[in-house]
Motif scaffolding. Sequence first.
Motif: not given
Lengths: 352, 310
Positions: A3, A138-140, A135-136, A1, A5, A108-109, A105
């Motif tokens: 995601t 990939r998401v951000h 994940e950091m 998955m 952003e 954050r991170g 959000r």
Amino acid sequence: MTTIEEVVPVPSPGEGGADGTPLLEVRDLHVEFHTREGLVRAVNGVNYSVDAGETLAVLGESGSGKSVTAQAVMGILDMPPAQIPQGEILFRGHDMLKMTGEERRAIRGRRIAMIFQDALSSLNPVLSVGYQLGEMFRVHQGLSKKDAKVKAIELMEKVKIPAAAARVNDYPHQFSGGMRQRIMIAMALALEPDLIIADEPTTALDVTVQAQVMDLLAELQREYNMGLILITHDLGVVADVADKIAVMYAGRIVERAPVHELYKRPAHPYTRGLLDSIPRLDQKGQELYAIKGLPPNLLRVPTGCAFNPRCPKAQDVCRTEVPELLPVTEQDGTELVGRASACHFWKETIHG
Amino acid sequence: MGRYVARRLLQMIPVFIGTTLLIFLMVYALPGDPVRGLFGDKAGSPQVIASLRHEYGLDQPILVQYFNYMKDMILHADFGTQIASGRPVTDVLGDAFPVTLRLASLAFAIEVVLGITLGVVAGLRAGRATDNVVLVITLLFISVPVFVLGFILKLVFAEQLHWLEPNVNDSTNYGQLLMPAIVLAAASLAYVTRLTRTSIAENVRADYIRTAIAKGLPRRRVVGVHLMRNSLIPVITYLGTDLGALMGGAVVTEGLFNIKGVGGTIYESIVRREGTTVVGLVTILVLVYLVANLLVDLLYAVLDPRIRYA
């Protein structure tokens, strides 16, 4: 998955700071919890600030509100039951409490990261550390799975985990306690945030590993010029790393001081009690001092100064009037920079 | 992993022998006789009965019968012959099993999709109104007997609203199988919902969820990846055993909706005292059940890396 952003605008690193705005400023923060037994005022008007490259240590017993303050800054409090009835949390001059969920959000991170106490339970047991680190990115940053893994290995090398490339697919339970805490640090560091909040990062570790982890954290902080909020109840950990200290008791800051000043001359009986209860080699054989009594029940905080039932110097005024956090001066009235105490008798405590 | 699978397969042997022997003995302990059953009300001549009994090996001691039966099964994959029709049991099962398989898969799909969705929704809102509504619905599903639920659905959706066929005429038509599948899934669905709900409500407070939020992950990722992976482990256990149970057919549901599945076939065989048919059918079902269980256990290791088989 996957995601990815859409990028939410975040205040850029250049903004603020230069004109004297601190990196993070907490102003008159209150946090309440609505429980079955009643209203718990966990944080009652806390003020503190941190600059880039600076380390603030927040000291206090369990239940003093130090973690709750940090979680409010992070925006990870469970609301409800928690509530923030008043206060401001300014990050580079922008009040985060007025931001939307998405804006927070994005911070954050990426801009503010947190290191938790127990790395074993704070890491997801069923995902590999490489996945959790990656994940950091990939998401951000929208990196691919493959690129994220390469970055994860780099991070693991950065926090000195041996054979990083071979261990990237291992799971948290396959690492030792110290190595797991390094992974937590790596995760917080991933996107080179401006501020790191470390909530008792060494409490779950044995003493030799504690020193290694603290050294690593201090070293990385210098390298990236990050602000660091170090939450701890261990005065030994603080001395080497912190620039300034805020001592918390029952949801308030009771004393604030630059680190060495505090050790030399505490201006609050509670701080004095904490310092006196550190075991010392030159007092071998003597009975170790302990602050008598227990931390107050936050449902029924004592009237006046919350510390009065345990305080050796308590007078009648302590039971009726809440002391304000006021600047501390030398005997001749010269100001002591960065020092403040919330005690009616700070003069007697610091000077005699 | 390979050694673990081998050990589990070996463990199946005693389980397999135990279940077949037990069923064999139980069927023979019942009064009645399949050969007499062939004659119905008329009394057959004793000679004919004796010769038929000899032909099917029914005159031998029970353990010898069991031994012969097992020998044929293992050596020739011969699960016996249905006495009433003279057809091999494998043929009989071959007719009934696809029907049950379709019904079971549909019921299983309903149970998994609805059960987990409701469980996640309730678990994330634990203690609030949504949670309580789901709780009451699941309680109803668990406490209402299958035949009552079946009749209610038939009455409402078939007799009054005319949306669905009351009975299954064509077992390959999934539209017709929908209603029995819902009835069959109802109770399990309720259990899946409750298991998921509890597991989610517990894990949502875990430290690693707090970490995931602190990492700035979007909520759907926190729930979809971090929370679900951890919460579904107990649910998978239940689903695995339930899948085995569903494959065994459902006597009541099949009877209600006129479905010619495994459940009905076993029921008929028991009524006719056909030991070989019952044992043959059940043996195959035991195998299905054991394999389903093994697959679930192996799935554990995939879901939770802390579990390692050696």
